[in-house]
Design a protein around this motif. Sequence first.
Motif, PDB file in Angstrom:
ATOM      1  N   TRP A  65       0.805  -1.219   0.000  1.00  0.00           N
ATOM      2  CA  TRP A  65       0.000   0.000   0.000  1.00  0.00           C
ATOM      3  C   TRP A  65       0.844   1.278   0.000  1.00  0.00           C
ATOM      4  O   TRP A  65       0.311   2.382   0.124  1.00  0.00           O
ATOM      5  CB  TRP A  65      -0.914   0.024   1.223  1.00  0.00           C
ATOM      6  CG  TRP A  65      -0.297  -0.506   2.494  1.00  0.00           C
ATOM      7  CD1 TRP A  65      -0.533  -1.725   3.074  1.00  0.00           C
ATOM      8  CD2 TRP A  65       0.661   0.150   3.342  1.00  0.00           C
ATOM      9  NE1 TRP A  65       0.208  -1.861   4.230  1.00  0.00           N
ATOM     10  CE2 TRP A  65       0.950  -0.738   4.413  1.00  0.00           C
ATOM     11  CE3 TRP A  65       1.300   1.388   3.293  1.00  0.00           C
ATOM     12  CZ2 TRP A  65       1.854  -0.415   5.428  1.00  0.00           C
ATOM     13  CZ3 TRP A  65       2.207   1.716   4.288  1.00  0.00           C
ATOM     14  CH2 TRP A  65       2.467   0.810   5.346  1.00  0.00           C
ATOM     15  N   THR A  66       2.151   1.150  -0.139  1.00  0.00           N
ATOM     16  CA  THR A  66       3.016   2.322  -0.020  1.00  0.00           C
ATOM     17  C   THR A  66       2.671   3.401  -1.043  1.00  0.00           C
ATOM     18  O   THR A  66       2.607   4.590  -0.719  1.00  0.00           O
ATOM     19  CB  THR A  66       4.495   1.929  -0.175  1.00  0.00           C
ATOM     20  OG1 THR A  66       4.819   0.922   0.794  1.00  0.00           O
ATOM     21  CG2 THR A  66       5.397   3.130   0.031  1.00  0.00           C
ATOM     22  N   GLY A  67       2.443   3.010  -2.283  1.00  0.00           N
ATOM     23  CA  GLY A  67       2.124   3.985  -3.312  1.00  0.00           C
ATOM     24  C   GLY A  67       0.843   4.741  -3.015  1.00  0.00           C
ATOM     25  O   GLY A  67       0.767   5.957  -3.208  1.00  0.00           O
ATOM     26  N   LEU A  69      -0.509   5.230  -0.052  1.00  0.00           N
ATOM     27  CA  LEU A  69      -0.291   6.101   1.099  1.00  0.00           C
ATOM     28  C   LEU A  69       0.451   7.363   0.681  1.00  0.00           C
ATOM     29  O   LEU A  69       0.101   8.469   1.108  1.00  0.00           O
ATOM     30  CB  LEU A  69       0.505   5.351   2.168  1.00  0.00           C
ATOM     31  CG  LEU A  69       0.759   6.127   3.452  1.00  0.00           C
ATOM     32  CD1 LEU A  69      -0.526   6.271   4.259  1.00  0.00           C
ATOM     33  CD2 LEU A  69       1.836   5.456   4.292  1.00  0.00           C
ATOM     34  N   ARG A  70       1.453   7.203  -0.172  1.00  0.00           N
ATOM     35  CA  ARG A  70       2.221   8.367  -0.609  1.00  0.00           C
ATOM     36  C   ARG A  70       1.342   9.319  -1.435  1.00  0.00           C
ATOM     37  O   ARG A  70       1.386  10.538  -1.252  1.00  0.00           O
ATOM     38  CB  ARG A  70       3.435   7.911  -1.433  1.00  0.00           C
ATOM     39  CG  ARG A  70       4.319   9.062  -1.890  1.00  0.00           C
ATOM     40  CD  ARG A  70       5.551   8.556  -2.609  1.00  0.00           C
ATOM     41  NE  ARG A  70       6.458   7.858  -1.700  1.00  0.00           N
ATOM     42  CZ  ARG A  70       6.794   6.584  -1.814  1.00  0.00           C
ATOM     43  NH1 ARG A  70       6.297   5.850  -2.800  1.00  0.00           N
ATOM     44  NH2 ARG A  70       7.634   6.033  -0.973  1.00  0.00           N
ATOM     45  N   GLU A  71       0.547   8.759  -2.321  1.00  0.00           N
ATOM     46  CA  GLU A  71      -0.297   9.595  -3.187  1.00  0.00           C
ATOM     47  C   GLU A  71      -1.391  10.304  -2.400  1.00  0.00           C
ATOM     48  O   GLU A  71      -1.662  11.489  -2.624  1.00  0.00           O
ATOM     49  CB  GLU A  71      -0.925   8.730  -4.278  1.00  0.00           C
ATOM     50  CG  GLU A  71      -1.861   9.500  -5.201  1.00  0.00           C
ATOM     51  CD  GLU A  71      -2.506   8.606  -6.246  1.00  0.00           C
ATOM     52  OE1 GLU A  71      -3.400   9.095  -6.965  1.00  0.00           O
ATOM     53  OE2 GLU A  71      -2.141   7.418  -6.337  1.00  0.00           O
ATOM     54  N   GLN A  72      -2.014   9.601  -1.465  1.00  0.00           N
ATOM     55  CA  GLN A  72      -3.195  10.143  -0.799  1.00  0.00           C
ATOM     56  C   GLN A  72      -2.888  10.873   0.509  1.00  0.00           C
ATOM     57  O   GLN A  72      -3.651  11.747   0.914  1.00  0.00           O
ATOM     58  CB  GLN A  72      -4.203   9.017  -0.512  1.00  0.00           C
ATOM     59  CG  GLN A  72      -4.730   8.336  -1.754  1.00  0.00           C
ATOM     60  CD  GLN A  72      -5.719   7.233  -1.442  1.00  0.00           C
ATOM     61  OE1 GLN A  72      -6.010   6.933  -0.277  1.00  0.00           O
ATOM     62  NE2 GLN A  72      -6.262   6.614  -2.473  1.00  0.00           N
ATOM     63  N   VAL A  73      -1.772  10.510   1.159  1.00  0.00           N
ATOM     64  CA  VAL A  73      -1.535  11.038   2.507  1.00  0.00           C
ATOM     65  C   VAL A  73      -0.211  11.789   2.620  1.00  0.00           C
ATOM     66  O   VAL A  73      -0.186  13.006   2.815  1.00  0.00           O
ATOM     67  CB  VAL A  73      -1.598   9.903   3.558  1.00  0.00           C
ATOM     68  CG1 VAL A  73      -1.338  10.468   4.956  1.00  0.00           C
ATOM     69  CG2 VAL A  73      -2.957   9.204   3.507  1.00  0.00           C
ATOM     70  N   THR A  74       0.916  11.097   2.520  1.00  0.00           N
ATOM     71  CA  THR A  74       2.187  11.767   2.799  1.00  0.00           C
ATOM     72  C   THR A  74       2.540  12.808   1.745  1.00  0.00           C
ATOM     73  O   THR A  74       3.152  13.828   2.071  1.00  0.00           O
ATOM     74  CB  THR A  74       3.333  10.748   2.946  1.00  0.00           C
ATOM     75  OG1 THR A  74       3.477  10.001   1.733  1.00  0.00           O
ATOM     76  CG2 THR A  74       3.065   9.799   4.104  1.00  0.00           C
ATOM     77  N   GLY A  75       2.160  12.555   0.511  1.00  0.00           N
ATOM     78  CA  GLY A  75       2.418  13.550  -0.531  1.00  0.00           C
ATOM     79  C   GLY A  75       1.729  14.869  -0.246  1.00  0.00           C
ATOM     80  O   GLY A  75       2.392  15.924  -0.187  1.00  0.00           O
ATOM     81  N   PRO A  76       0.400  14.858  -0.049  1.00  0.00           N
ATOM     82  CA  PRO A  76      -0.277  16.116   0.292  1.00  0.00           C
ATOM     83  C   PRO A  76       0.248  16.765   1.576  1.00  0.00           C
ATOM     84  O   PRO A  76       0.443  17.976   1.623  1.00  0.00           O
ATOM     85  CB  PRO A  76      -1.740  15.688   0.441  1.00  0.00           C
ATOM     86  CG  PRO A  76      -1.868  14.492  -0.444  1.00  0.00           C
ATOM     87  CD  PRO A  76      -0.551  13.776  -0.321  1.00  0.00           C
ATOM     88  N   LEU A  77       0.476  15.965   2.624  1.00  0.00           N
ATOM     89  CA  LEU A  77       0.968  16.550   3.871  1.00  0.00           C
ATOM     90  C   LEU A  77       2.329  17.212   3.672  1.00  0.00           C
ATOM     91  O   LEU A  77       2.610  18.266   4.258  1.00  0.00           O
ATOM     92  CB  LEU A  77       1.073  15.477   4.958  1.00  0.00           C
ATOM     93  CG  LEU A  77      -0.239  14.897   5.489  1.00  0.00           C
ATOM     94  CD1 LEU A  77       0.045  13.832   6.540  1.00  0.00           C
ATOM     95  CD2 LEU A  77      -1.151  15.978   6.057  1.00  0.00           C
ATOM     96  N   SER A  78       3.176  16.609   2.837  1.00  0.00           N
ATOM     97  CA  SER A  78       4.498  17.180   2.603  1.00  0.00           C
ATOM     98  C   SER A  78       4.418  18.540   1.920  1.00  0.00           C
ATOM     99  O   SER A  78       5.347  19.341   2.004  1.00  0.00           O
ATOM    100  CB  SER A  78       5.346  16.223   1.756  1.00  0.00           C
ATOM    101  OG  SER A  78       4.882  16.176   0.410  1.00  0.00           O
ATOM    102  N   ARG A  79       3.295  18.788   1.255  1.00  0.00           N
ATOM    103  CA  ARG A  79       3.083  20.084   0.597  1.00  0.00           C
ATOM    104  C   ARG A  79       2.250  21.030   1.457  1.00  0.00           C
ATOM    105  O   ARG A  79       1.861  22.106   1.001  1.00  0.00           O
ATOM    106  CB  ARG A  79       2.378  19.864  -0.751  1.00  0.00           C
ATOM    107  CG  ARG A  79       3.171  19.004  -1.730  1.00  0.00           C
ATOM    108  CD  ARG A  79       2.520  18.979  -3.103  1.00  0.00           C
ATOM    109  NE  ARG A  79       1.216  18.328  -3.102  1.00  0.00           N
ATOM    110  CZ  ARG A  79       1.017  17.018  -3.286  1.00  0.00           C
ATOM    111  NH1 ARG A  79       2.063  16.209  -3.466  1.00  0.00           N
ATOM    112  NH2 ARG A  79      -0.204  16.512  -3.292  1.00  0.00           N
ATOM    113  N   GLY A  80       1.963  20.620   2.681  1.00  0.00           N
ATOM    114  CA  GLY A  80       1.154  21.443   3.570  1.00  0.00           C
ATOM    115  C   GLY A  80      -0.314  21.393   3.237  1.00  0.00           C
ATOM    116  O   GLY A  80      -1.085  22.259   3.704  1.00  0.00           O
ATOM    117  N   GLU A  81      -0.745  20.413   2.485  1.00  0.00           N
ATOM    118  CA  GLU A  81      -2.135  20.269   2.074  1.00  0.00           C
ATOM    119  C   GLU A  81      -2.834  19.207   2.912  1.00  0.00           C
ATOM    120  O   GLU A  81      -2.189  18.366   3.548  1.00  0.00           O
ATOM    121  CB  GLU A  81      -2.210  19.871   0.599  1.00  0.00           C
ATOM    122  CG  GLU A  81      -1.535  20.848  -0.349  1.00  0.00           C
ATOM    123  CD  GLU A  81      -1.403  20.294  -1.764  1.00  0.00           C
ATOM    124  OE1 GLU A  81      -0.837  21.006  -2.611  1.00  0.00           O
ATOM    125  OE2 GLU A  81      -1.848  19.150  -2.003  1.00  0.00           O
TER     126      GLU A  81
END
Length: 215
Positions: A65-67, A69-81
Amino acid sequence: MEHLDRLAAQLTALPPSCGPVRLVAVDGHAGSGKSTFAARLAAALGDAPVLHLDDVATHEELFAWTGRLREQVTGPLSRGESARYAPYDWSLRRFGPARLLDPAPVVLIEGVGAGREALRPDLAWLLWMDLDARQSWARGRRRDGSAQSGFWDGWTAAETRHFAADPSRPYADTLVQEGQEGQEGYKWRRGPSATARPTLLVTARDHLPPPSGTA
Protein backbone atom coordinates in the motif's frame (compact mmCIF):
# COMPACT_ATOMS: atom_id res chain seq x y z
CA MET A 1 -1.30 11.42 32.51
CA GLU A 2 1.84 13.42 33.37
CA HIS A 3 4.30 11.06 31.68
CA LEU A 4 2.26 10.74 28.50
CA ASP A 5 1.88 14.51 28.41
CA ARG A 6 5.65 14.85 28.70
CA LEU A 7 6.17 12.42 25.83
CA ALA A 8 3.66 14.39 23.77
CA ALA A 9 5.50 17.64 24.51
CA GLN A 10 8.81 16.12 23.47
CA LEU A 11 7.36 14.83 20.21
CA THR A 12 5.87 18.24 19.48
CA ALA A 13 9.32 19.79 19.99
CA LEU A 14 10.87 17.65 17.23
CA PRO A 15 11.57 19.29 13.85
CA PRO A 16 8.83 18.81 11.22
CA SER A 17 9.51 15.81 9.01
CA CYS A 18 6.78 15.82 6.35
CA GLY A 19 6.14 19.37 5.22
CA PRO A 20 4.90 21.22 8.35
CA VAL A 21 3.96 17.92 10.05
CA ARG A 22 5.84 15.80 12.57
CA LEU A 23 4.84 12.34 11.36
CA VAL A 24 5.18 9.86 14.22
CA ALA A 25 4.80 6.13 13.55
CA VAL A 26 3.56 3.48 15.98
CA ASP A 27 4.58 0.06 14.64
CA GLY A 28 4.64 -3.46 16.03
CA HIS A 29 3.22 -6.91 15.46
CA ALA A 30 -0.51 -7.37 14.97
CA GLY A 31 -2.07 -7.60 18.41
CA SER A 32 0.73 -5.73 20.19
CA GLY A 33 -1.39 -2.78 21.38
CA LYS A 34 -0.64 -0.16 18.72
CA SER A 35 -4.14 1.27 18.37
CA THR A 36 -4.67 1.71 22.11
CA PHE A 37 -1.31 3.36 22.62
CA ALA A 38 -1.79 5.63 19.59
CA ALA A 39 -5.22 6.71 20.86
CA ARG A 40 -3.81 7.61 24.28
CA LEU A 41 -0.89 9.47 22.75
CA ALA A 42 -3.20 11.32 20.34
CA ALA A 43 -5.31 12.50 23.27
CA ALA A 44 -2.22 13.77 25.07
CA LEU A 45 -1.30 15.62 21.88
CA GLY A 46 -4.61 17.49 21.94
CA ASP A 47 -6.54 15.07 19.73
CA ALA A 48 -3.85 14.74 17.11
CA PRO A 49 -4.98 13.04 13.88
CA VAL A 50 -4.33 9.30 13.69
CA LEU A 51 -4.07 7.42 10.41
CA HIS A 52 -4.75 3.70 10.85
CA LEU A 53 -3.00 1.56 8.25
CA ASP A 54 -5.95 -0.83 8.40
CA ASP A 55 -7.74 1.92 6.44
CA VAL A 56 -5.07 1.85 3.73
CA ALA A 57 -4.38 -1.88 3.39
CA THR A 58 -6.78 -4.31 1.69
CA HIS A 59 -7.31 -8.07 1.58
CA GLU A 60 -5.33 -8.20 -1.66
CA GLU A 61 -2.69 -5.68 -0.54
CA LEU A 62 -1.90 -6.42 3.07
CA PHE A 63 1.45 -4.65 2.72
CA ALA A 64 1.55 -3.34 -0.87
CA TRP A 65 0.00 0.00 0.00
CA THR A 66 3.02 2.32 -0.02
CA GLY A 67 2.12 3.98 -3.31
CA ARG A 68 -1.45 4.66 -2.23
CA LEU A 69 -0.29 6.10 1.10
CA ARG A 70 2.22 8.37 -0.61
CA GLU A 71 -0.30 9.60 -3.19
CA GLN A 72 -3.19 10.14 -0.80
CA VAL A 73 -1.53 11.04 2.51
CA THR A 74 2.19 11.77 2.80
CA GLY A 75 2.42 13.55 -0.53
CA PRO A 76 -0.28 16.12 0.29
CA LEU A 77 0.97 16.55 3.87
CA SER A 78 4.50 17.18 2.60
CA ARG A 79 3.08 20.08 0.60
CA GLY A 80 1.15 21.44 3.57
CA GLU A 81 -2.14 20.27 2.07
CA SER A 82 -4.92 18.18 3.59
CA ALA A 83 -4.70 14.48 2.88
CA ARG A 84 -7.72 12.81 1.35
CA TYR A 85 -7.99 9.03 1.55
CA ALA A 86 -10.73 6.43 1.20
CA PRO A 87 -10.69 3.96 4.13
CA TYR A 88 -11.03 0.30 3.25
CA ASP A 89 -14.07 -1.58 4.57
CA TRP A 90 -12.87 -5.04 5.60
CA SER A 91 -16.41 -6.42 5.76
CA LEU A 92 -17.61 -5.12 2.40
CA ARG A 93 -14.17 -5.53 0.77
CA ARG A 94 -14.23 -2.10 -0.84
CA PHE A 95 -13.15 1.46 -0.19
CA GLY A 96 -15.61 3.75 1.55
CA PRO A 97 -16.26 7.49 1.39
CA ALA A 98 -13.21 9.71 1.43
CA ARG A 99 -11.93 11.25 4.66
CA LEU A 100 -9.85 14.36 5.17
CA LEU A 101 -6.74 14.45 7.32
CA ASP A 102 -5.56 18.00 7.87
CA PRO A 103 -1.94 18.94 8.54
CA ALA A 104 -1.29 19.20 12.28
CA PRO A 105 1.81 19.75 14.41
CA VAL A 106 1.89 15.97 15.00
CA VAL A 107 0.14 13.29 12.95
CA LEU A 108 0.28 9.68 14.15
CA ILE A 109 0.38 6.77 11.74
CA GLU A 110 -0.22 3.41 13.38
CA GLY A 111 -0.21 -0.09 12.03
CA VAL A 112 2.00 -2.98 11.05
CA GLY A 113 4.62 -1.60 8.71
CA ALA A 114 4.30 2.04 9.76
CA GLY A 115 8.08 2.11 10.19
CA ARG A 116 8.90 0.56 6.83
CA GLU A 117 11.89 1.77 4.87
CA ALA A 118 9.84 3.69 2.30
CA LEU A 119 8.18 5.78 5.04
CA ARG A 120 11.12 6.43 7.36
CA PRO A 121 12.38 9.52 5.48
CA ASP A 122 9.03 11.18 6.29
CA LEU A 123 9.04 10.21 9.99
CA ALA A 124 10.01 12.45 12.88
CA TRP A 125 10.00 9.50 15.27
CA LEU A 126 9.35 5.77 15.25
CA LEU A 127 7.84 3.98 18.26
CA TRP A 128 7.78 0.18 18.35
CA MET A 129 5.37 -1.79 20.56
CA ASP A 130 7.86 -4.24 21.99
CA LEU A 131 5.78 -7.42 22.35
CA ASP A 132 7.04 -10.43 20.44
CA ALA A 133 5.17 -11.89 17.50
CA ARG A 134 3.99 -15.05 19.24
CA GLN A 135 2.42 -13.19 22.16
CA SER A 136 0.99 -10.46 19.95
CA TRP A 137 -0.64 -12.85 17.52
CA ALA A 138 -2.09 -14.98 20.32
CA ARG A 139 -3.66 -11.89 21.83
CA GLY A 140 -5.02 -10.77 18.47
CA ARG A 141 -6.55 -14.18 17.83
CA ARG A 142 -8.27 -14.12 21.23
CA ARG A 143 -9.60 -10.65 20.50
CA ASP A 144 -11.02 -11.54 17.07
CA GLY A 145 -12.34 -15.00 17.88
CA SER A 146 -12.37 -18.26 15.97
CA ALA A 147 -14.36 -16.79 13.06
CA GLN A 148 -11.22 -14.91 11.99
CA SER A 149 -8.78 -17.80 12.40
CA GLY A 150 -8.41 -18.28 8.65
CA PHE A 151 -7.59 -14.62 8.14
CA TRP A 152 -5.06 -14.73 10.97
CA ASP A 153 -3.35 -17.76 9.42
CA GLY A 154 -2.81 -15.80 6.22
CA TRP A 155 -1.93 -12.60 8.06
CA THR A 156 0.81 -14.09 10.23
CA ALA A 157 2.48 -15.61 7.18
CA ALA A 158 2.33 -12.27 5.35
CA GLU A 159 3.57 -10.31 8.36
CA THR A 160 6.49 -12.70 8.80
CA ARG A 161 7.50 -12.20 5.17
CA HIS A 162 7.15 -8.43 5.47
CA PHE A 163 9.32 -7.99 8.54
CA ALA A 164 11.91 -10.46 7.21
CA ALA A 165 12.34 -8.25 4.14
CA ASP A 166 11.67 -4.83 5.70
CA PRO A 167 12.10 -4.83 9.50
CA SER A 168 11.03 -1.82 11.57
CA ARG A 169 12.28 -2.61 15.06
CA PRO A 170 15.99 -2.07 14.30
CA TYR A 171 15.12 1.49 13.30
CA ALA A 172 12.85 2.31 16.24
CA ASP A 173 13.72 5.40 18.26
CA THR A 174 11.67 4.22 21.24
CA LEU A 175 10.56 0.76 22.40
CA VAL A 176 7.24 0.71 24.25
CA GLN A 177 6.12 -2.10 26.53
CA GLU A 178 2.88 -2.63 28.38
CA GLY A 179 3.10 -3.50 32.06
CA GLN A 180 3.05 -7.15 33.00
CA GLU A 181 -0.21 -8.72 34.10
CA GLY A 182 -1.26 -7.12 37.37
CA GLN A 183 0.87 -4.04 36.72
CA GLU A 184 -0.37 -0.74 35.44
CA GLY A 185 0.79 1.29 32.51
CA TYR A 186 3.57 1.20 29.98
CA LYS A 187 7.31 1.52 30.22
CA TRP A 188 9.60 2.54 27.43
CA ARG A 189 13.26 2.88 26.61
CA ARG A 190 15.55 4.07 23.86
CA GLY A 191 15.29 2.02 20.71
CA PRO A 192 18.10 0.39 18.75
CA SER A 193 18.22 2.98 15.99
CA ALA A 194 21.76 4.25 15.60
CA THR A 195 20.37 7.61 14.50
CA ALA A 196 17.98 8.07 17.45
CA ARG A 197 17.96 11.75 18.33
CA PRO A 198 18.95 12.72 21.90
CA THR A 199 15.99 15.12 22.14
CA LEU A 200 13.69 12.34 23.34
CA LEU A 201 15.56 10.40 26.00
CA VAL A 202 13.05 8.18 27.83
CA THR A 203 13.75 5.41 30.28
CA ALA A 204 12.14 2.27 31.62
CA ARG A 205 11.19 4.19 34.77
CA ASP A 206 8.69 6.33 32.87
CA HIS A 207 5.17 4.96 33.15
CA LEU A 208 1.96 5.83 31.32
CA PRO A 209 -1.62 5.18 32.45
CA PRO A 210 -2.89 1.60 32.20
CA PRO A 211 -4.13 0.52 28.76
CA SER A 212 -7.87 0.28 28.25
CA GLY A 213 -7.69 -2.56 25.76
CA THR A 214 -5.55 -4.16 23.06
CA ALA A 215 -5.01 -3.49 19.40
